[in-house]
Design a protein around this motif. Structure first.
Motif, PDB file in Angstrom:
ATOM      1  N   VAL A 535     -13.144 -11.799  -6.743  1.00 39.57           N
ATOM      2  CA  VAL A 535     -12.107 -11.548  -5.750  1.00 39.57           C
ATOM      3  C   VAL A 535     -11.870 -10.051  -5.596  1.00 39.57           C
ATOM      4  O   VAL A 535     -12.249  -9.243  -6.448  1.00 39.57           O
ATOM      5  CB  VAL A 535     -10.775 -12.237  -6.135  1.00 39.57           C
ATOM      6  N   ARG A 536     -11.250  -9.723  -4.487  1.00 36.14           N
ATOM      7  CA  ARG A 536     -10.817  -8.360  -4.204  1.00 36.14           C
ATOM      8  C   ARG A 536      -9.306  -8.411  -3.978  1.00 36.14           C
ATOM      9  O   ARG A 536      -8.816  -9.252  -3.211  1.00 36.14           O
ATOM     10  CB  ARG A 536     -11.525  -7.837  -2.956  1.00 36.14           C
ATOM     11  N   ILE A 537      -8.560  -7.535  -4.643  1.00 34.50           N
ATOM     12  CA  ILE A 537      -7.112  -7.489  -4.464  1.00 34.50           C
ATOM     13  C   ILE A 537      -6.762  -6.207  -3.724  1.00 34.50           C
ATOM     14  O   ILE A 537      -7.090  -5.102  -4.177  1.00 34.50           O
ATOM     15  CB  ILE A 537      -6.377  -7.572  -5.812  1.00 34.50           C
ATOM     16  N   ILE A 538      -6.111  -6.365  -2.583  1.00 37.88           N
ATOM     17  CA  ILE A 538      -5.796  -5.241  -1.705  1.00 37.88           C
ATOM     18  C   ILE A 538      -4.284  -5.097  -1.622  1.00 37.88           C
ATOM     19  O   ILE A 538      -3.573  -6.063  -1.320  1.00 37.88           O
ATOM     20  CB  ILE A 538      -6.379  -5.471  -0.300  1.00 37.88           C
ATOM     21  N   THR A 539      -3.773  -3.908  -1.912  1.00 32.79           N
ATOM     22  CA  THR A 539      -2.341  -3.641  -1.786  1.00 32.79           C
ATOM     23  C   THR A 539      -2.110  -2.691  -0.624  1.00 32.79           C
ATOM     24  O   THR A 539      -2.930  -1.809  -0.346  1.00 32.79           O
ATOM     25  CB  THR A 539      -1.776  -3.025  -3.076  1.00 32.79           C
ATOM     26  N   SER A 540      -1.002  -2.871   0.067  1.00 29.66           N
ATOM     27  CA  SER A 540      -0.695  -2.023   1.218  1.00 29.66           C
ATOM     28  C   SER A 540       0.807  -2.019   1.452  1.00 29.66           C
ATOM     29  O   SER A 540       1.557  -2.778   0.826  1.00 29.66           O
ATOM     30  CB  SER A 540      -1.422  -2.530   2.466  1.00 29.66           C
ATOM     31  N   GLY A 541       1.228  -1.177   2.386  1.00 25.30           N
ATOM     32  CA  GLY A 541       2.639  -1.074   2.725  1.00 25.30           C
ATOM     33  C   GLY A 541       3.280   0.149   2.108  1.00 25.30           C
ATOM     34  O   GLY A 541       2.637   0.929   1.397  1.00 25.30           O
ATOM     35  N   ASN A 542       4.568   0.333   2.369  1.00 24.20           N
ATOM     36  CA  ASN A 542       5.306   1.448   1.786  1.00 24.20           C
ATOM     37  C   ASN A 542       6.721   0.994   1.470  1.00 24.20           C
ATOM     38  O   ASN A 542       7.080  -0.157   1.703  1.00 24.20           O
ATOM     39  CB  ASN A 542       5.303   2.663   2.722  1.00 24.20           C
ATOM     40  N   GLY A 543       7.506   1.879   0.916  1.00 21.86           N
ATOM     41  CA  GLY A 543       8.855   1.507   0.519  1.00 21.86           C
ATOM     42  C   GLY A 543       8.869   0.869  -0.855  1.00 21.86           C
ATOM     43  O   GLY A 543       7.973   1.079  -1.679  1.00 21.86           O
ATOM     44  N   SER A 544       9.867   0.039  -1.111  1.00 23.92           N
ATOM     45  CA  SER A 544      10.042  -0.547  -2.443  1.00 23.92           C
ATOM     46  C   SER A 544       9.179  -1.780  -2.674  1.00 23.92           C
ATOM     47  O   SER A 544       9.094  -2.272  -3.800  1.00 23.92           O
ATOM     48  CB  SER A 544      11.518  -0.912  -2.658  1.00 23.92           C
ATOM     49  N   HIS A 545       8.549  -2.305  -1.628  1.00 27.73           N
ATOM     50  CA  HIS A 545       7.710  -3.496  -1.765  1.00 27.73           C
ATOM     51  C   HIS A 545       6.309  -3.237  -1.201  1.00 27.73           C
ATOM     52  O   HIS A 545       6.126  -2.385  -0.326  1.00 27.73           O
ATOM     53  CB  HIS A 545       8.334  -4.695  -1.048  1.00 27.73           C
ATOM     54  N   ARG A 546       5.346  -3.984  -1.727  1.00 29.90           N
ATOM     55  CA  ARG A 546       3.963  -3.879  -1.273  1.00 29.90           C
ATOM     56  C   ARG A 546       3.421  -5.275  -0.958  1.00 29.90           C
ATOM     57  O   ARG A 546       3.811  -6.268  -1.576  1.00 29.90           O
ATOM     58  CB  ARG A 546       3.071  -3.253  -2.351  1.00 29.90           C
TER      59      ARG A 546
END
Length: 638
Positions: A535-546
């Motif tokens: 698997v590949r785990i991708i994180t994104s976004g900004n602020g206090s949550h992703r």
């Protein structure tokens, strides 16, 4: 390397054909291809291929299929009589299909030509000798009519979407061998798979012309079954085939005319002039086709392409609506009886003015862009679409006219994307392809009636891509691991599931507080390894949550980009990626040119500052879609 000696023809000979080569005598389409004679040392046995042109029988009433009414005829002003140019047509193996035929205006759509899977990569191929000119064609794959994604498309005056190719000689092969019975040329333009037959003239010289993509190619001649080289040409060393010749192929010089109009049918009436003398007394008529653009307020873009007969040729023309008598409408210049293109090139006719249009003569590009924060600005802002409108104006009136492709690569689902397009109400360019759910779904625009009529609301799933993601992926196991993780946190604000795979069976989507983000990613990865899942785990976004997306290793924005790029046959250096956030990093760090728009998020800027300054990745001053335009210009792809 095997040494070469001069044979009785005065030609350098190795006495053998390269082992991988299968040489075919390519005759008129109605005849079968017969193997060329070869020496006893040839390791590959000759293969006899059945007739390449035959009446295609599956279109009987019993089959439930019918020809799509493609009746566009080849326009022929008689100036290329006796000239033929070899041109290869391919249906790549990656597109699937067992039985492939090609139909087209090269024989007035009367017969299908079968493609044969004789190459090592299992592509279906046929090489046709055609007169120089413009041709429309379409493939029939397992009894289904379909245009090829790697070939440019147009909508003709009957409203049918077809592939479109201009056949013009880009290389000429010539060898003097008066005593020879047959001469072929064999080269690396198709991995030494096919040979092209040269025609003998009265002086004992053999020659042939071919249409090859731009680039440098290695080749040898096959004379009466033996590989030879021409002593009058320089030799170059080839590790696999010994001494070879080399030749460059360049884009052919053509007349391309683009015209935006509200007329349903547009006819280019033209005549060729060389050094002040018309080549024919009568003016010729050419029905223009719809360019792959949605047009503008003036109407739809039409296009016509004409192969010149002479480097000093000029083109005189007027536009008409194809009517007669009182129904005839014409577009002529305010001064003079006709427009004049002074030399081969690309031109736009806009409001009575003929203008040069350099992009129309250049290779098509593929732009792959993120949507939110890249193509579109802050949705809460009143000018959220101001830059995307400027981009749309450029794309539809310039890039798309040259056949360039627009791909959106987004974390949104298809439903969310369609809802967005409805809200945009024409302020955002309609793409040719949408990659959704972080590279786990690929959708092609439904262009049944041509791109100019496509709404952007109907899409066709690329099931080949979806099926390719099943390897080493088990949604039930990933779902169980994710739920176990979530159950360890009593507060949903720390970790919760956004999509458990119900909408996209190759993606598990979660949202995690930055306090627990590293722990969640590590435990999820450990669990997948324990279950032997890749698997590949991708994180994104900004602020206090992703956002945390768990997808197969074969998925992701960059993997999907490469899949689409190869489908459309776009070279790496003509594929450009654009993004603004951390989940675009994989897409931006590929071998292709990339654009980071001026409003990029901090996590992307942290990655950007670590990159070398070779110019492959450009950080723009302008934000959003204006940044994309700036990046294209700085990459010299505007």
């Amino acid at each position: 390397m095997q040494g070469r000696v001069l044979n009785a023809q005065g030609l350098r000979s190795s006495g053998r054909i390269p082992r991988q080569a299968t040489a075919f005598c390519l005759r008129a389409p109605a005849r079968c291809r017969q193997p060329a004679r070869r020496c006893a040392a040839t390791a590959v046995a000759a293969q006899t291929v059945q007739d390449t042109v035959r009446q295609f029988t599956p279109f009987s009433s019993a089959s439930g299929l019918s020809a799509p009414g493609n009746v566009t005829k080849l326009t022929d002003d008689g100036l290329f009589q006796g000239q033929t140019v070899f041109s290869k047509f391919t249906w790549p193996a990656v597109l699937g299909g067992d039985e492939v035929y090609i139909w087209g205006s090269f024989n007035d759509w009367t017969k299908g030509v079968k493609l044969h899977k004789l190459t090592r990569d299992n592509d279906a191929v046929v090489i046709l000798p055609l007169k120089p000119g413009t041709y429309e064609f379409k493939f029939v794959v397992d009894k289904v009519w379909t245009p090829a994604p790697h070939e440019p498309t147009v909508t003709n005056c009957e409203g049918h979407l077809n592939n479109y190719r201009v056949i013009a000689p880009t290389v000429t092969f010539s060898l003097r061998a008066p005593k020879a019975e047959s001469v072929f040329v064999l080269g690396d333009w198709d991995n030494w798979q096919y040979s092209l037959m040269l025609k003998k003239d009265a002086s004992g010289s053999f020659s042939a012309k071919a249409h090859l993509p731009p680039g440098q190619y290695s080749y040898v001649y096959v004379v009466d079954g033996n590989v030879v080289t021409d002593p009058g040409l320089p030799l170059h060393s080839s590790e696999e085939y010994g001494d070879v010749h080399r030749i460059w192929s360049f884009e052919p010089q053509l007349f391309r005319v683009f015209y935006c109009t509200g007329w349903e049918e547009t006819v280019l009436q033209y005549r060729r002039v060389v050094r002040g003398q018309p080549l024919s007394r009568d003016w010729q008529r050419l029905s223009m086709v719809n360019a792959p653009s949605r047009g503008n307020s003036l109407g739809v873009w039409k296009m016509a392409t004409i192969v010149p007969t002479d480097p000093e040729e000029t083109l005189e023309f007027v536009m008409t609506n194809g009517g007669a008598g009182a129904a005839l409408k014409e577009d002529r210049p305010g001064v003079g009886p006709h427009y004049t293109a002074p030399f081969p090139g690309s031109f736009k006719l806009v409001k009575g003015m003929l203008r040069p249009f350099l992009r129309g003569a250049e290779s098509r590009i593929m732009l792959v862009s993120d949507i939110d924060g890249t193509m579109i600005g802050d949705m809460s802002s009143p000018d959220a679409f101001s830059s995307s409108e400027r981009f749309t104006d450029y794309w539809e009136n310039s890039a798309s006219l040259a056949g360039s492709l627009l791909v959106y690569n987004t974390g949104r689902s298809l439903g969310q994307f369609v809802d967005l397009m409805k809200k945009c109400d024409g302020k955002v360019a309609i793409p040719d392809v949408v990659v959704t759910a972080v590279g786990t779904k690929v959708w092609h625009l439904d262009e049944t009636c041509g791109r100019c009529a496509a709404s952007g609301l109907k899409w066709i799933e690329d099931t080949n891509w979806t099926l390719s993601l099943d390897t080493h992926w088990n949604l039930d196991v990933v779902r169980r691991l994710a739920r176990q993780l979530v159950s360890q946190y009593s507060d949903d604000s720390l970790l919760c599931i956004l999509d458990d795979g119900s909408e996209h069976r190759h993606r598990m989507a979660l949202t995690a507080d930055t306090k627990v983000l590293d722990t969640v990613v590590a435990r999820l990865m450990e669990g997948c390894k324990r279950e032997r899942l890749e698997v590949r785990i991708i994180t994104s976004g900004n602020g206090s949550h992703r956002y945390v997306d768990c997808v197969p290793t074969a998925a992701g924005k960059e993997k999907a980009l490469q899949y689409v790029r190869q489908q459309f046959g776009i070279p790496e250096h003509l594929c450009v990626a654009a993004g603004d956030s951390g989940n675009d990093i994989l897409m931006l760090e590929g071998d292709h040119p990339s654009i980071v728009v001026g409003n990029a998020q901090p996590e992307l800027l942290q990655w950007l500052v670590k990159q070398d300054q070779s110019g492959k990745v450009i950080y723009t001053d302008a934000a959003y879609a204006d940044g994309i335009l700036e990046g294209l210009a700085r990459h010299s792809l505007y």
